[in-house]
Design a protein around this motif. Structure first.
Motif, mmCIF file in Angstrom:
data_model
loop_
_atom_site.group_PDB
_atom_site.id
_atom_site.type_symbol
_atom_site.label_atom_id
_atom_site.label_comp_id
_atom_site.label_asym_id
_atom_site.label_seq_id
_atom_site.Cartn_x
_atom_site.Cartn_y
_atom_site.Cartn_z
ATOM 1 N N ARG A 184 17.380 -27.029 33.964
ATOM 2 C CA ARG A 184 18.653 -26.322 33.744
ATOM 3 C C ARG A 184 18.760 -25.800 32.315
ATOM 4 N NH1 ARG A 184 20.714 -30.447 36.853
ATOM 5 N NH2 ARG A 184 21.322 -31.625 35.000
ATOM 6 N N ARG A 185 18.373 -26.628 31.366
ATOM 7 C CA ARG A 185 18.451 -26.226 29.951
ATOM 8 C C ARG A 185 17.561 -25.009 29.692
ATOM 9 N NH1 ARG A 185 20.552 -28.768 25.810
ATOM 10 N NH2 ARG A 185 20.725 -30.799 26.831
ATOM 11 N N PHE A 186 16.328 -25.035 30.216
ATOM 12 C CA PHE A 186 15.408 -23.910 30.020
ATOM 13 C C PHE A 186 15.901 -22.671 30.772
ATOM 14 C CE2 PHE A 186 11.916 -27.385 29.814
ATOM 15 C CZ PHE A 186 12.304 -27.724 28.535
ATOM 16 N N LEU A 187 16.412 -22.877 31.991
ATOM 17 C CA LEU A 187 16.882 -21.760 32.804
ATOM 18 C C LEU A 187 18.036 -21.025 32.113
ATOM 19 C CD1 LEU A 187 16.740 -20.132 35.410
ATOM 20 C CD2 LEU A 187 18.191 -21.870 36.508
ATOM 21 N N GLU A 188 18.916 -21.753 31.450
ATOM 22 C CA GLU A 188 20.022 -21.123 30.709
ATOM 23 C C GLU A 188 19.483 -20.131 29.680
ATOM 24 O OE1 GLU A 188 22.348 -24.177 28.910
ATOM 25 O OE2 GLU A 188 23.135 -24.918 30.823
ATOM 26 N N LEU A 189 18.435 -20.518 28.983
ATOM 27 C CA LEU A 189 17.830 -19.643 27.974
ATOM 28 C C LEU A 189 17.231 -18.401 28.629
ATOM 29 C CD1 LEU A 189 16.146 -22.369 25.762
ATOM 30 C CD2 LEU A 189 17.792 -20.697 24.931
ATOM 31 N N PHE A 190 16.508 -18.590 29.724
ATOM 32 C CA PHE A 190 15.881 -17.455 30.410
ATOM 33 C C PHE A 190 16.935 -16.511 30.991
ATOM 34 C CE2 PHE A 190 12.154 -20.463 30.879
ATOM 35 C CZ PHE A 190 11.333 -19.773 30.007
ATOM 36 N N GLU A 191 17.992 -17.083 31.568
ATOM 37 C CA GLU A 191 19.036 -16.246 32.165
ATOM 38 C C GLU A 191 19.782 -15.447 31.103
ATOM 39 O OE1 GLU A 191 20.184 -18.678 36.255
ATOM 40 O OE2 GLU A 191 21.269 -19.135 34.396
ATOM 41 N N ALA A 192 20.051 -16.068 29.960
ATOM 42 C CA ALA A 192 20.743 -15.359 28.880
ATOM 43 C C ALA A 192 19.890 -14.201 28.368
ATOM 44 C CB ALA A 192 21.063 -16.328 27.739
ATOM 45 N N ALA A 193 18.579 -14.427 28.253
ATOM 46 C CA ALA A 193 17.675 -13.364 27.804
ATOM 47 C C ALA A 193 17.635 -12.224 28.828
ATOM 48 C CB ALA A 193 16.277 -13.931 27.579
ATOM 49 N N ALA A 194 17.554 -12.571 30.113
ATOM 50 C CA ALA A 194 17.460 -11.553 31.173
ATOM 51 C C ALA A 194 18.738 -10.730 31.286
ATOM 52 C CB ALA A 194 17.160 -12.223 32.513
ATOM 53 N N GLU A 195 19.854 -11.316 30.895
ATOM 54 C CA GLU A 195 21.129 -10.605 30.977
ATOM 55 C C GLU A 195 21.179 -9.426 30.007
ATOM 56 O OE1 GLU A 195 25.519 -12.196 30.526
ATOM 57 O OE2 GLU A 195 24.365 -13.453 31.911
ATOM 58 N N VAL A 196 20.595 -9.598 28.828
ATOM 59 C CA VAL A 196 20.639 -8.512 27.834
ATOM 60 C C VAL A 196 19.391 -7.635 27.886
ATOM 61 C CG1 VAL A 196 22.138 -9.796 26.267
ATOM 62 C CG2 VAL A 196 19.658 -9.944 25.978
ATOM 63 N N ARG A 197 18.293 -8.183 28.405
ATOM 64 C CA ARG A 197 17.065 -7.409 28.486
ATOM 65 C C ARG A 197 16.313 -7.797 29.759
ATOM 66 N NH1 ARG A 197 13.860 -7.944 23.232
ATOM 67 N NH2 ARG A 197 15.969 -7.574 22.483
ATOM 68 N N PRO A 198 16.492 -7.067 30.837
ATOM 69 C CA PRO A 198 15.827 -7.418 32.098
ATOM 70 C C PRO A 198 14.311 -7.502 31.921
ATOM 71 C CG PRO A 198 17.473 -5.712 32.447
ATOM 72 C CD PRO A 198 17.335 -5.876 30.969
ATOM 73 N N PRO A 199 13.679 -8.488 32.550
ATOM 74 C CA PRO A 199 12.221 -8.625 32.440
ATOM 75 C C PRO A 199 11.493 -7.371 32.921
ATOM 76 C CG PRO A 199 13.194 -10.555 33.465
ATOM 77 C CD PRO A 199 14.269 -9.539 33.369
ATOM 78 N N ARG A 200 10.340 -7.094 32.333
ATOM 79 C CA ARG A 200 9.557 -5.911 32.688
ATOM 80 C C ARG A 200 8.965 -6.026 34.083
ATOM 81 N NH1 ARG A 200 5.414 -4.621 27.949
ATOM 82 N NH2 ARG A 200 5.168 -2.760 29.233
ATOM 83 N N GLU A 201 8.748 -7.256 34.536
ATOM 84 C CA GLU A 201 8.242 -7.502 35.889
ATOM 85 C C GLU A 201 9.268 -8.349 36.634
ATOM 86 O OE1 GLU A 201 5.349 -6.428 37.140
ATOM 87 O OE2 GLU A 201 4.630 -5.485 35.289
ATOM 88 N N GLU A 202 9.282 -8.209 37.960
ATOM 89 C CA GLU A 202 10.165 -9.055 38.751
ATOM 90 C C GLU A 202 9.711 -10.501 38.606
ATOM 91 O OE1 GLU A 202 11.619 -9.590 43.366
ATOM 92 O OE2 GLU A 202 10.761 -7.684 42.715
ATOM 93 N N VAL A 203 10.639 -11.364 38.287
ATOM 94 C CA VAL A 203 10.276 -12.758 38.027
ATOM 95 C C VAL A 203 11.379 -13.675 38.522
ATOM 96 C CG1 VAL A 203 11.272 -12.728 35.694
ATOM 97 C CG2 VAL A 203 9.478 -14.371 36.234
ATOM 98 N N ASP A 204 10.985 -14.829 39.038
ATOM 99 C CA ASP A 204 11.919 -15.874 39.443
ATOM 100 C C ASP A 204 12.182 -16.731 38.203
ATOM 101 O OD1 ASP A 204 13.061 -18.294 40.274
ATOM 102 O OD2 ASP A 204 12.015 -18.278 42.190
#
Length: 201
Positions: A137-157
């Protein structure tokens, strides 16, 4: 009371070191008592038995790990506003923390208890699973916050990406210990960081 607390903390410290070195099954109460220079009565004053010790060990380990990850996150939050840069800084700080250890990483109690799950009670297994889920959960929060401002270049789970970070940490610990090379854990974290940087570039 302070002396009793110190004794309990000493038992937990010695027990964790022994369990990480030789496994839960391979660690006896007699060995713990000898290393702590206690009587058996002194041990049983603090713990009802080995199962009670396992629960206390897991609780203390998870609390320490939570404080460690929370500290890294708070430091990254203080230093960087952009969520992508914050994520990259978090991974850099994590690698640096692993690199600052005096030797190879001593191991992961969650992994140790999981390997010997048939020897510990279900409560300890549940605590280990909850701990791993908490890191996710802690790591996912970081990834989700990053994806919100800059969508990943590839589709990723993003959930799988959080699991990947867990896997890199656990696998890196095992690899570093097996090869007796503390740099391997650091390099694996930094390699994942490079992948994340490219993903959010």
């Amino acid at each position: 009371m302070a002396k009793a607390d110190d004794t309990r903390a000493r038992i937990l410290e010695v027990s964790q070191r022994l369990v990480l070195q030789q496994g839960f099954a391979g660690t006896s109460i007699d060995q713990i008592v000898a290393e702590c220079e206690l009587t058996k009565g002194g041990f049983f004053y603090h713990f009802r038995g080995k199962a009670d010790l396992a629960r206390a060990l897991m609780q203390a380990y998870l609390e320490a790990d939570d404080a460690f990850f929370r500290g890294l996150r708070e430091r990254a939050d203080e230093l960087v506003e952009d969520p992508v840069q914050r994520l990259l800084l978090f991974l850099k700080l994590l690698a640096e923390a692993m690199g600052d250890l005096p030797g190879v990483h001593p191991g992961c109690l969650v992994a140790s208890m999981t390997y010997e799950s048939q020897l510990v009670d279900p409560e300890v297994r549940d605590m280990a699973a909850a701990g791993l889920a908490g890191w996710r959960r802690r790591f996912l929060e970081l990834f989700e916050a990053a994806a919100e401002v800059r969508p990943p270049r590839e589709e990723v789970d993003l959930g799988a990406l959080a699991d990947l970070l867990n896997g890199v940490l656990e696998g890196g610990i095992v690899t570093s210990r097996t090869m007796n090379d503390p740099t391997l854990l650091v390099s694996q974290i930094l390699e994942l960081r490079r992948y994340v940087k490219l993903l959010f570039a």
